[in-house]
Write a protein that holds these residues in place. Sequence first.
Motif, PDB file in Angstrom:
ATOM      1  N   UNK A 101       0.907  -1.268   0.151  1.00 53.69           N
ATOM      2  CA  UNK A 101      -0.069   0.083   0.331  1.00 53.69           C
ATOM      3  C   UNK A 101       0.847   1.377   0.007  1.00 53.69           C
ATOM      4  N   UNK A 102       0.429   2.271  -0.617  1.00 50.58           N
ATOM      5  CA  UNK A 102       1.257   3.365  -0.681  1.00 50.58           C
ATOM      6  C   UNK A 102       0.650   4.523  -1.928  1.00 50.58           C
ATOM      7  N   UNK A 103       1.343   5.395  -2.058  1.00 50.39           N
ATOM      8  CA  UNK A 103       1.122   6.365  -3.160  1.00 50.39           C
ATOM      9  C   UNK A 103       2.329   6.400  -4.286  1.00 50.39           C
ATOM     10  N   UNK A 104       1.894   6.859  -5.437  1.00 57.61           N
ATOM     11  CA  UNK A 104       2.663   6.790  -6.640  1.00 57.61           C
ATOM     12  C   UNK A 104       2.744   8.181  -7.197  1.00 57.61           C
ATOM     13  N   UNK A 105       3.898   8.709  -7.089  1.00 60.64           N
ATOM     14  CA  UNK A 105       3.986  10.289  -7.660  1.00 60.64           C
ATOM     15  C   UNK A 105       5.202  10.506  -8.277  1.00 60.64           C
ATOM     16  N   UNK A 106       5.291  11.514  -9.157  1.00 62.06           N
ATOM     17  CA  UNK A 106       6.312  12.011 -10.046  1.00 62.06           C
ATOM     18  C   UNK A 106       6.705  13.237  -9.309  1.00 62.06           C
ATOM     19  N   UNK A 107       8.079  13.658  -9.240  1.00 58.65           N
ATOM     20  CA  UNK A 107       8.415  15.077  -8.565  1.00 58.65           C
ATOM     21  C   UNK A 107       9.563  15.591  -9.446  1.00 58.65           C
ATOM     22  N   UNK A 108       9.410  16.853  -9.512  1.00 63.61           N
ATOM     23  CA  UNK A 108      10.493  17.846 -10.172  1.00 63.61           C
ATOM     24  C   UNK A 108      10.587  18.984  -9.439  1.00 63.61           C
ATOM     25  N   UNK A 109      12.002  19.487  -9.353  1.00 60.35           N
ATOM     26  CA  UNK A 109      12.339  20.823  -8.812  1.00 60.35           C
ATOM     27  C   UNK A 109      12.162  21.832  -9.918  1.00 60.35           C
ATOM     28  N   UNK A 110      11.366  22.890 -10.040  1.00 58.67           N
ATOM     29  CA  UNK A 110      11.499  23.750 -10.866  1.00 58.67           C
ATOM     30  C   UNK A 110      11.825  25.364 -10.592  1.00 58.67           C
ATOM     31  N   UNK A 111      12.792  25.794 -11.201  1.00 61.37           N
ATOM     32  CA  UNK A 111      13.392  27.332 -10.820  1.00 61.37           C
ATOM     33  C   UNK A 111      12.096  28.303 -11.280  1.00 61.37           C
ATOM     34  N   UNK A 112      11.959  29.394 -10.422  1.00 60.93           N
ATOM     35  CA  UNK A 112      10.992  30.539 -10.744  1.00 60.93           C
ATOM     36  C   UNK A 112      10.061  30.369  -9.939  1.00 60.93           C
ATOM     37  N   UNK A 113       9.313  31.706  -9.835  1.00 64.03           N
ATOM     38  CA  UNK A 113       7.962  31.778  -9.013  1.00 64.03           C
ATOM     39  C   UNK A 113       6.745  31.128  -9.936  1.00 64.03           C
ATOM     40  N   UNK A 114       5.616  31.209  -9.680  1.00 67.00           N
ATOM     41  CA  UNK A 114       4.362  30.569 -10.436  1.00 67.00           C
ATOM     42  C   UNK A 114       4.276  31.036 -11.816  1.00 67.00           C
ATOM     43  N   UNK A 115       4.512  32.482 -11.918  1.00 68.46           N
ATOM     44  CA  UNK A 115       4.428  33.124 -13.273  1.00 68.46           C
ATOM     45  C   UNK A 115       5.415  32.705 -14.170  1.00 68.46           C
ATOM     46  N   UNK A 116       6.656  32.348 -13.677  1.00 65.20           N
ATOM     47  CA  UNK A 116       7.734  32.036 -14.608  1.00 65.20           C
ATOM     48  C   UNK A 116       7.407  30.388 -14.748  1.00 65.20           C
ATOM     49  N   UNK A 117       7.276  29.504 -13.750  1.00 69.52           N
ATOM     50  CA  UNK A 117       6.881  28.377 -14.000  1.00 69.52           C
ATOM     51  C   UNK A 117       5.843  28.224 -14.920  1.00 69.52           C
ATOM     52  N   UNK A 118       4.892  28.785 -14.871  1.00 65.50           N
ATOM     53  CA  UNK A 118       3.652  28.519 -15.848  1.00 65.50           C
ATOM     54  C   UNK A 118       4.066  28.900 -17.448  1.00 65.50           C
ATOM     55  N   UNK A 119       4.958  29.670 -17.501  1.00 68.71           N
ATOM     56  CA  UNK A 119       5.658  30.330 -18.773  1.00 68.71           C
ATOM     57  C   UNK A 119       6.673  29.244 -19.352  1.00 68.71           C
ATOM     58  N   UNK A 120       7.412  28.816 -18.390  1.00 71.04           N
ATOM     59  CA  UNK A 120       8.676  28.033 -18.737  1.00 71.04           C
ATOM     60  C   UNK A 120       8.411  26.487 -18.879  1.00 71.04           C
ATOM     61  N   UNK A 121       7.354  26.187 -17.907  1.00 65.27           N
ATOM     62  CA  UNK A 121       7.082  24.676 -18.158  1.00 65.27           C
ATOM     63  C   UNK A 121       5.747  24.446 -18.255  1.00 65.27           C
TER      64      UNK A 121
END
Length: 1036
Positions: A348-368
């Motif tokens: 039993x458990x969770x399955x997740x994917x994780x990634x570190x992203x540089x920037x604030x939320x506005x930059x992240x939405x634009x670049x990723x």
Amino acid sequence: MQCCYFESVIAGLVLEMTGSFLEMTLLSYPKLLLNSDFFFLVFLRQHETVIPNELPLIQEVTTTLREWSIIWRQLYVVNNREMFRSVRHMIYDLIEWRSQILSGTLPQDELKELKKKVTAKIDYGNRILDLDLVVRDEDGNILDPEQTSTISLFRAHEIASKQVEERLLEEKSQKQNIDINRQAKFAATPSFALFVNLKNVVCKIGEDAEVLMSLYDPLESKFISENYLVRWSSSGLPKDIDRLHNLRAVFTDLGSKDLKRDKISFVCQIVRVGRMELRDNNTRKLTSGLRRPFGVAVMDVTDIINGKVDDEDKQHFIPFQPVAGENDFLQTVINKVIAAKEVNHKGQGLWVTLKLLPGDIHQIRKEFPHLVDRSTAVARKMGFPEIIMPGDVRNDIYVTLVQGDFDKGSKTTAKNVEVTVSVYDEDGKRLESVIFPGAGDEAISEYKSVIYYQVKQPRWFETVKVAIPIEDVNRSHLRFTFRHRSSQDSKDKSEKIFALAFVKLMRYDGTTLRDGEHDLIVYKAEAKKLEDASTYLSLPSTKIELEEKGHSATGKSMQNLGSCTISKDSFQISTLVCSTKLTQNVDLLGLLKWRSNTNLLQQNLKQLMKVDGGEVVKFLQDTLDALFNIMMENSESETFDTLVFDALVFIIGLIADRKFQHFNPVLETYIKKHFSATLAYTKLTKVLKTYVDNAEKCGITDQLFKAMKALEYIFKFIVRSRILFNQLYENKGEADFRESLLQLFKSINEMMSSISDQTVIVKVCGGLQLGFIFGPTQRHVQIIMEKLLRTVNRTVISMGRDSELIGSFVACMTAILRQMEDYHYAHLIKTFGKMRSDVVDFLMETFIMFKNLIGKNVYPFDWVIMNMMQNKVFLRAINQYADMLNKKFLDQANFELQLWNNYFHLAVAFLTQESLQLENFSSAKRAKILNKYGDMRRQIGFEIRDMWYNLGQHKIKFIPEMVGPILEMTLIPETELRKATIPIFFDMMQCEFHFTRSFQMFENEIITKLDHEVEGGRGDEQYKVLFDKIQGFLCV
């Protein structure tokens, strides 16, 4: 690539590589036979050139690999295996990344990341191989020194050097698994975020559940982010079926402090929503909708935060740990799981994917955009990000239910306590939809806690976000009601609220509720009375308030206060205010609300400069608005102008501090988009002029120095204010504005002309700031030269080489000289008037200073671009000063022996300095320098020759003293330079013979000096042949 190319490469291998090296390399790495890039870059013949038809970065990679490959081969020859392997890995990385860039298949965000990795690798490799430091702009492109100001070039070297040093430290820490690219990856942004994609929850719950995910610091045992909440149905799917394959969240606002945490965990808490006990099956008679603890899942994400693991496609399994008994506290289970080595998860458990992203939320939405879109839940850090941009209005209050202690009362066992959190105004009206249990979920009006079965002292550690409109905060309070919940529905319906606690969001002094824990008073009364806000709002809410009013907070017996009784029960919460509108600082509040008590305005303005910088920058826009509103609303009076000006300088100085330097864009944005004070230009100009006019007065210098450091932004405010005024009044008062500026600059000019040592630093700072603001016009350069050049020169001369400021001052001096044209050099001599001795003193101190800087350079050896820029500027200055020698100090009446002597020694020192000896450099570096600067040795050598022949009858005065320096110059292995300067020896012999009828002095000196130079390893066969040939030719 064409076949003929491969044939030439293979032929080159035979000539350039040892057989054993080639055999070892290809046997160890047979795949290289298939890699054309390897052959192209590593075995490329040295005389081949890179054709510039590719991206600049690709050209740089190709050039770098050619240079590294030569060193790589040398490392093999000298059997330096460790460094050989390091260089090999770096070469292979660059070859691979070059291929990826050329493929043209990478998404924009990945290409940007890859370019950062490439430049970071090149810079790191150059440092460990003792190659030159590369300076870049913010996008990673190599700076062109011809298009970059001297000061910007100096700062770029400082930044690049610091970043490389940090990478070296990280490399040394590689055993601790610190990724060497992390700093480069996130250096460009002060914010980053953790992206989480929940793939599946594999857990036998049996009822509906809440899956609450957050970031947790295990060493401090506290949550550091909001929850990301997913409601899970009893069928094993999300309740919102439309989000089945789109359960994504991004944990934002993380900063450098979070990078430095020793450990960070990703924690998932599962709360069952249903009946009291799962084993009870008679659902008709059982209470439903109760929130009960079920279990946790914990994953250490430190490596992901540190950048060691970076694979967004990798699915991580996080094992599930159920609570041992349903009265186990969830946070206790979290800490047990973190401490345990293994979890018996039974699949039993969770399955997740994780990634570190540089920037604030506005930059992240634009670049990723492929990861984060508008549907992605945003879970913010519980605290401010390192940058708060204007317009980022936030008014969040995080409320954490910590713990309680409840008497069982008339019951035989402890109560099943449920806490209900709500927000009410002072009239007893509930504020609707202001409580957020987690990102990704709707706002609610009531939050109900987890229930721990028959526990006298429950510990919840549950956090919700309360977001209330700004205008309602001062009238609102948090209300906590306590109710016993029964497992039987019939009994549960009869259970009333048995107690209440509350706390007002605004304190008596107008500041918001303090951050931290609050020990609330638990009141008991009839249930209906507890629902009436007027019953309790006049009572103290915390035990501290109770003690302040003279009551005991520790008595065992209950106390009556009005219609309410203080219970023996206890209840603790903690709060954290994240608001750009509400402050907890009384001094800052006094300024922000200055209109409410104008009598305290002077005091509030003075107190602002004592407020912690971190608090000020959080409220930057509101603070600046308040300052300019004070100025505008008192436009007819000058009472507050100086204090407002000082406060503005204080704020600009704060942002110049390294700690808050990330707020520079915030200030720029404020000036361009939010600033609106149309009359501020008149007052700012007037106060600044007053400070400059009184520069010598006691107590003024320090404040003037601060103002001069802030001059760039003060002028930006002045200019923007005048532009806004023109837009409203169509250039009204333009003549007055120009006159006020003219008078200000006259005052600055007079201050610069003063000889007081008290204002030296002020003058240097002010002059340089004016240069940065208005750019290098001829008149401006002239003023800077007249007022600052000698001051800076003398400051450099007086400074020790170990001073932290020496590099900055030499850069300032170089910047001034670089902007000077022929006209300025001619004008410089005129500024000394008829005082011939002043000119001699100036040239004397300049020659000595140049010679010292050349002999002991203030910049590191690998700052090649900075050093070559300095050499180029110094060469031009030396030639200009040589022209002054010819015009003013050559004739019999005005000849200055010591001045000419210092010139020759300086010129020879310049020519023989190590950084100009091109034959000691690699062919690539030699070609770069010749292409950009030419051979400066030849240029100064020809000038020395001409100056010698200009001496005429004065030559004898330099014999034999100049024989050694000239010999040192002629020994430089540059043929044209030797041909031009060796004849000077014959001229010396002729000169001495003309005056003494012998050349014994010359003969003795040259034999002595030549022996010394040859013993030191100087001289070669070509020099001997050329010397004999030239002297023989001249004797004919």
